[in-house]
Design an enzyme around this catalytic site. Sequence first.
Site, PDB file in Angstrom:
ATOM      1  CD  GLU A  38       1.777  -2.618   7.419  1.00  0.00           C
ATOM      2  OE1 GLU A  38       0.790  -3.336   7.399  1.00  0.00           O
ATOM      3  OE2 GLU A  38       1.560  -1.362   7.192  1.00  0.00           O
ATOM      4  CG  HIS A  51      -0.203   6.303  14.204  1.00  0.00           C
ATOM      5  ND1 HIS A  51      -1.157   5.653  14.749  1.00  0.00           N
ATOM      6  CD2 HIS A  51      -0.043   6.410  12.953  1.00  0.00           C
ATOM      7  CE1 HIS A  51      -1.693   4.921  13.816  1.00  0.00           C
ATOM      8  NE2 HIS A  51      -0.939   5.458  12.547  1.00  0.00           N
TER       9      HIS A  51
HETATM   10  C1  LIG Z   1      -0.762  -1.745  10.190  1.00  0.00           C
HETATM   11  C2  LIG Z   1      -0.979  -0.335   9.541  1.00  0.00           C
HETATM   12  N1  LIG Z   1      -0.554  -0.005   8.255  1.00  0.00           N
HETATM   13  C3  LIG Z   1      -0.723   1.048   7.636  1.00  0.00           C
HETATM   14  C4  LIG Z   1      -1.398   2.112   8.562  1.00  0.00           C
HETATM   15  C5  LIG Z   1      -1.410   3.619   8.070  1.00  0.00           C
HETATM   16  N2  LIG Z   1      -2.748   3.754   7.661  1.00  0.00           N
HETATM   17  C6  LIG Z   1      -3.435   4.345   8.269  1.00  0.00           C
HETATM   18  S1  LIG Z   1      -4.984   4.608   7.496  1.00  0.00           S
HETATM   19  C7  LIG Z   1      -4.382   3.688   6.291  1.00  0.00           C
HETATM   20  C8  LIG Z   1      -5.312   3.479   4.987  1.00  0.00           C
HETATM   21  C9  LIG Z   1      -6.555   2.516   5.259  1.00  0.00           C
HETATM   22  O1  LIG Z   1      -7.361   2.323   4.336  1.00  0.00           O
HETATM   23  P1  LIG Z   1      -8.882   1.917   4.556  1.00  0.00           P
HETATM   24  O2  LIG Z   1      -8.707   0.595   5.604  1.00  0.00           O
HETATM   25  O3  LIG Z   1      -9.361   1.679   3.201  1.00  0.00           O
HETATM   26  O4  LIG Z   1      -9.489   2.833   5.477  1.00  0.00           O
HETATM   27  P2  LIG Z   1      -9.844   4.275   5.316  1.00  0.00           P
HETATM   28  O5  LIG Z   1      -8.727   5.139   5.834  1.00  0.00           O
HETATM   29  O6  LIG Z   1     -10.100   4.662   3.714  1.00  0.00           O
HETATM   30  O7  LIG Z   1     -11.134   4.523   6.052  1.00  0.00           O
HETATM   31  C10 LIG Z   1      -3.224   3.341   6.171  1.00  0.00           C
HETATM   32  C11 LIG Z   1      -2.216   2.611   5.159  1.00  0.00           C
HETATM   33  C12 LIG Z   1      -1.594   1.893   9.691  1.00  0.00           C
HETATM   34  N3  LIG Z   1      -2.405   2.751  10.572  1.00  0.00           N
HETATM   35  N4  LIG Z   1      -1.599   0.643  10.385  1.00  0.00           N
END
Ligand SMILES: Cc1ncc(C[n+]2csc(CCOP(=O)(O)OP(=O)(O)O)c2C)c(N)n1
Lengths: 344, 344, 326, 326
Positions: D60, D129
Site C-alpha cells: 500500500e 475490515h
Molecule cells: C494491508 C492489507 N492489504 C491488502 C489486504 C487484502 N488482502 C487480504 S488477503 C490478501 C492476499 C494475501 O496473499 P498471501 O499473503 O499470499 O496469502 P494467502 O491469502 O494466499 O494465504 C490481500 C491482498 C489486507 N488484508 N491487508
Amino acid sequence: MATAKDRAQASAGSGLNDDIGEAKRLELYRTQVVIREAEQRAFDLFLQNLVKGTSHLSLGQEAVAAGFAGAMKPGDLSFCTYRGHAHTLARGVSVEKVLGELMQRDNGLMRGKGGSMHLTSAEHGVMGSYAIIGAHLPIACGAAWRAQYKGAKDVSVCFFGDGTTNIGAFHEALNFAAVWKLPVIFVCENNLYMEYTPIGDVTAVPHPAGDRAASYGLERVIVDGNDADVVYRTAQAAFDKARAGGGPSLIECLTYRHSGHSRADPAKYRPEGELERWKERDPIKIYKERLKQFGIAENVINDIDTDVKRVVDDATEACKAAPVPPVDILTTDVYADGGWAWRN
Amino acid sequence: MATAKDRAQASAGSGLNDDIGEAKRLELYRTQVVIREAEQRAFDLFLQNLVKGTSHLSLGQEAVAAGFAGAMKPGDLSFCTYRGHAHTLARGVSVEKVLGELMQRDNGLMRGKGGSMHLTSAEHGVMGSYAIIGAHLPIACGAAWRAQYKGAKDVSVCFFGDGTTNIGAFHEALNFAAVWKLPVIFVCENNLYMEYTPIGDVTAVPHPAGDRAASYGLERVIVDGNDADVVYRTAQAAFDKARAGGGPSLIECLTYRHSGHSRADPAKYRPEGELERWKERDPIKIYKERLKQFGIAENVINDIDTDVKRVVDDATEACKAAPVPPVDILTTDVYADGGWAWRN
Amino acid sequence: MAELTYRDAVIRGIAQEMERDPDVVFLGEDVAKAGGVFKATVGLFEQFGPLRVRDTPISEQAIMGAAMGAAMTGLKPIAEIMFSDFFAVCFDYIANEFPKSRYMSNGQLKCPLVVRTGNGAGSRFGAQHSQSVENWCMMIPGLKVVAPSSPRDVIGLLAAAVRDPDPVIFFEHKSLYATKGEVPDGEIVDQLGTAKILRPGTDATILALALMVPRALAAAEKLQAEHGINAEVVDVRSLVPLDTQTILGSVARTHRLFTVEENPRLCGWGAEIVSIVADEAFYDLDGPPVRITTPHIPLPAADNLEDIVLPTVDRIVETVRRSLGS
Amino acid sequence: MAELTYRDAVIRGIAQEMERDPDVVFLGEDVAKAGGVFKATVGLFEQFGPLRVRDTPISEQAIMGAAMGAAMTGLKPIAEIMFSDFFAVCFDYIANEFPKSRYMSNGQLKCPLVVRTGNGAGSRFGAQHSQSVENWCMMIPGLKVVAPSSPRDVIGLLAAAVRDPDPVIFFEHKSLYATKGEVPDGEIVDQLGTAKILRPGTDATILALALMVPRALAAAEKLQAEHGINAEVVDVRSLVPLDTQTILGSVARTHRLFTVEENPRLCGWGAEIVSIVADEAFYDLDGPPVRITTPHIPLPAADNLEDIVLPTVDRIVETVRRSLGS
Ligand SMILES: Cc1ncc(C[n+]2csc(CCOP(=O)(O)OP(=O)(O)O)c2C)c(N)n1
Ligand SMILES: Cc1ncc(C[n+]2csc(CCOP(=O)(O)OP(=O)(O)O)c2C)c(N)n1
Ligand SMILES: [Mg+2]
Ligand SMILES: [Mg+2]
C-alpha cells in the site's frame, strides 16, 4: 514457480526413514484430516448461508499447519492470518469452537465478536489471527522478545502467505528478528497467489520468501509444503535452532489452495490444469500413501477418517443448535476492566 | 563496515583514464566545493543563531551529490531527504536560495514555509526533500512510472541513508520498481550511522543496501562514495540502463559525514580516530589530488575555490539582508487555488 | 520537592517504573546508548542495561509490533516513537492492532503498553516534524490517550500509563521539554481520566492541553487583569478516558466554554468536547462554545510564521473577551 | 436515464474519466485482470489496457507513493486501497505527504490524485475490515474528502475528484455497492464541497453521509408518518470542502440539528459540524444538537451484533423524537 532444483531440495527430506515414528505420523495425519473436514464443512455451511461474513480456507495447505503444529511444544505460540482456521485447529482447538465462530454463534471461540478472520485461543497458544497483511510479523517478534528476555524456551511461529512478503512490515520484522536474534519462525505458505493475482506478476524474485532470506542474513529454506513429514522435519530444525538461541528462521513452504481466495472467489484466474496438477499432490493423499508405505493398517487410517467425520458432524450440529451471541457482549472487553467507558 | 573486497571493488573505477574529461572534472570539483562551502557556512550561521530549526549537513558526503548530479540530464528528477542541501545545490540551485530557506527568509527556496528539511526546486528537477524516512522511495517510483508511461526519457533518482534501508517503504519501493521495471535509481549514502546509532548495530547484513539488492533481482553495487569519479561513472551506467528500459538500480555509496547528524548533535558516539581516518579520505582532498594528477593547474583550482567563496559570501549577505516571510503566506498554497479554504 | 525539567521528569518517570517492575522494558530509535534525540532518556541505558533499554532499527512498525507482542505475552513495554508525526508510518498498530485485539478475541488477549512520543510545534521543524496528533489517537476506540503539561504530571501520568492494563498513547510536548516545575520527592502515581482545574473562575471555562495549558493560564491572568473576566482554566490532561464530569461541572458554573487546541481545526479534541457539552449542557450555556485552534493548514517552518500559527495568549484573550462581549 | 448499481457506477465513473483524459491511470491490488474484490473495476483492464490499469503487489505504501510521484509529474492517478482500514498501513502518504507537499514547497509541487476505497460496515467482516474512517482523513489539512451515497453521485463526484487539482480521498461504501439508482445518460460531473438537501423539512435538520443517508431518509419518513415531525435530510457528501452554508442554512430554518455518523463517536465528522453550528448558529438552535453515531468500540463480526451497532432507522427516529419531545 519452483525450479527443478528447489523441488529436489524440497523432497529430499521425505525418504522412508522412521525418525518420525508411528504415533507422530498418525497425529500428523489426523490433524490434516481434521482441517480438511472442518474446512470442507465450513464451505458447505457457507453454501447454506450458515457461515456469515467472509471465510478463507486452507484446503490443500493442510500439511503446513499439521507439520508445524506437530513440532510445537505446549507454550509455543502461533500467530496466524485470516487464513488461520487450519493453524488454529492444528493446535488442538475444538472444531465446534472454530465452526461456531465462523457461524457467529455464542459457542464460537470469541462468541462471534471476532469472526472468521480473527480466530484466537490463547489457552492453546493461538495468539490471534490478523487480517491486515503483515501486521502480525512484528507482533510475533515481540512475543519472541519476551521469551528471550524472560529466558523462557518457547518459540513464536508466524504464518503468512507469499503475497505478504511484499509489504513493508515483512521487511521490518525480518530485519528486527535477525538483529535481535529472536526465537521466532516465519513461515511463508507460498500458494502461488495473493488474492487473485499470481505472485510472480508482482514479485521481483521467483521465491518471495526464500530468495529474500539473505537480506536478513538467514538461510534460504524452501520446502515441499504438501508433505507433512518434510514440513515437520524442517520445523523441528527451526525450533531447535530457535530454542538454542540461534535466532529466527524464514521458511518457504510450496503449496496450493484448492479453493478460491475467500468465499466470494470462484478462482477463475487459474490456468487450466493447474488445480488438477496440484490435486495430484494433495497433502492428504500423499500422507495416506506414506502411512501405508510404513505398514499402517488401512483400518487404522479409516478409523481416523470416520472419527474425524463424526467430530465434525457433532460440531456442526452443536453449532446449528447454538444461540447467537447476546447483544450485551457488544460493549464488553474493549478495555481491561471489561467495559468500554471512554468517559466518566 | 566495508570488507577489503568491497573496497577493492569500490576503487576499481578510479584509475587515471580520461573518459570523464577536464570540463566535467572541473564541474564535479566545483559542485563539491559549493556544497562544502555552503554547508560550512550553514553551520557557522547556525552558531550565530541565524539558521533556525534543524539542519542536516552533508559535509564529507559531497562526492555522492556531485557525482550523481554530474551524470544527470536536464529533466532528470531528484528526490532527497532532510539531508538534501547537497543534492539541491548540485542540481544548480543558487546558494542564496538554499541558505535563505535555512535562515527562513523570504528569499528562500520556499520562502521559509518548508524549512531546511524540505528543499524543493521543481525548475531544477529537485522534486522535494522528504523528512519521513523512506517516504520518497515510492514517490520516486511514481515519477519514474510517469516517464515510462509517457515514453519520456528522464530518470528519477532517489537519495537516502543507510538507516533508511530498514524501513518498510524501502522494501515496497524496491520490489515495486523492479516488477514494473521503472527508470529509477536508488542511491543509498551509507555514512555508517542512522542518527546516533551505528548502522551495524541495527542491520542484519553488513551492507544495508548492497546486500539486499538480490531480494529485488538487482545487481549488488557498492562503490566508494568519496570519489566523485567513481560515483559519476557508476551513476552514468545506471542512467544508461534506466534510459534503455533496463529498470531500476540500487547503489550503495560508502561515505561518512564529518559533522553530527543534525545541528543538535556533537557526535560523541563515534569511536576515537574514526572521523580522522575518514577525513584522510575527504572527497574534496581526493578530488583536488585527482585534478592535479590530470595536470590541471593549481591556479585553475584556486580560482574555483575563490569564486565559490565569493558566491557563498554574497549569498550570506543577501540572506542576512533579506526580510522574513510576510505573514500572509501562512495560509497560501494549501490547495491548488492558492488558498486554504476547507469550507464555504 | 525538587525543581525538575519536563525532560528530566520523563527520565525519572520511566526510571521509577522500571525500578518497580522488571517486566517494564523500553525500546526505540537512538533511545539507549545515545539517550534519545530529545535527551529525554539519558541514563536509562546505564541504569537498566542493554536487555531492558534497547536501540532499534528505523522500523516503526517493528517497534510497535514488538511492543504489542511483548505486551500480549507478559511484559509491560514502553515504546518511543521519536516524533508523533511518525505515527503515520506505524498507524496500523495504533488504529487496528493495539486497540482491537482484546475486543476481537473476546477478552483473551491483552495489550498493556505505553507509546511515548514527542508531539507538537515550536521548534521550527516544519510540516512533518511539528504536528499535534492527539486527535489521531483520540478517535480510535480502544486506546487511552494522555498529554501532560507539567513535570509532575509527566511522572504521575506516565506511572499511571505504565500500570494501566490497556494501550496508552503518551504525548510529550517537544516545546515543554525545557520547562521546569516543582516535583515532590518519592513515588508519584497519578490517575488517567482526570482533568485538573488549574485556575478556578466564574465567567468562562477554558479547556487546554499540553503546551496550550500555560498559554491558557497566561491568558486567564490577562483577562482578569485587563478585562475583569474571571476565567476557569482546566487542564484536560487525559483525552481518553475523558473527565467529562469535571468539564461539565465547570461549564455548569461558568456557562461559557472555550477550547484551546494545538491540533488543526477539523475533528480536533475540542470538537468532541463541544459536541458533548452542546448536547448535555445546552441549557447551561449562556453563549456559543468557541474553539481556538491552529488553523487547518500544514505547519510552516519559519519562526515568525510558526509563532503566530498556534493559539497565542493574545488570540485566546481576544477570542474570549470578544465572545463575552467585554 | 438508466438504473445502475453503485458498483457499476464506480466502473462507469472511472471509465468516463479515463476516456476523457489519457493521463488518468489506475492502480491497485487485484484491480486489473480480476476486476477488483468488490467487482467495482470489472472491464477497465479490457477497455484501457495493461499500461493504464495496473495490478500491484500488496504494498500500500508503494501504491500511494507511486500515485503521488505520478501526480506530481503530470499524470492523474486513481489509486485503490481495497478496504479503508488499510489506510493505516499507508497513512504517511495520507497524513504527511499528499496534503503537505504543495504547502511545504510553497506551491511548487502539486498532487492531483484520487484514492478510492471501500469504507464502512455491514458485511460481517469484523473489526479490521469494516471501519468508517472518513474522519481519519477529514482531520488532515490539505486533503479533500468525499463520500457519495447514490450511483449518480458516485459518477459525478468521482469525475469532480479526478478533475480536481488536489488530493481527494473518495470513500465508497461497501454496503452500498449492490444498491441501485437512476443515472442520467452522458457525462456527469458534480462539484466537490456541495451538500444536498434530499428531503426538505421544517422541524429538524438531519445530516448524514454514505450508508447513513438512506437510513436518515427512512427515519424522516417514519418521523413524519408516526410522529408528525417534518425533518430535513441533508446528504453531506463532501466533508472537505464542507458546505457549511447549506448546513447553517438548514439549521437556521429548522432550529435543531442531528448528525447520523457511521464513524465511532470520538472526533467524528459530526463533532466538527456540531462545533461549527454551536459556535456560529448558537442562537438559531432551539435545543441541543445531538449526534447519533456508532458507539466508540471496535466493530463486532456477528451479524446480529453488527446490525445494531451502526445507527439504525429506529435509533434515529427514537433519538430525534425524544429530543424534540414528541
Ligand atoms: C494491508 C492489507 N492489504 C491488502 C489486504 C487484502 N488482502 C487480504 S488477503 C490478501 C492476499 C494475501 O496473499 P498471501 O499473503 O499470499 O496469502 P494467502 O491469502 O494466499 O494465504 C490481500 C491482498 C489486507 N488484508 N491487508
Ligand atoms: C519514519 C521516521 N523515523 C525516524 C525518523 C527520525 N530520523 C531522522 S534522520 C534519521 C536517521 C536516518 O539515517 P540514514 O537513513 O542513515 O540517513 P542519514 O541521516 O545518515 O543521512 C532518523 C531515525 C524520521 N525522520 N522518520
Ligand atoms: Mg498466497
Ligand atoms: Mg546514515
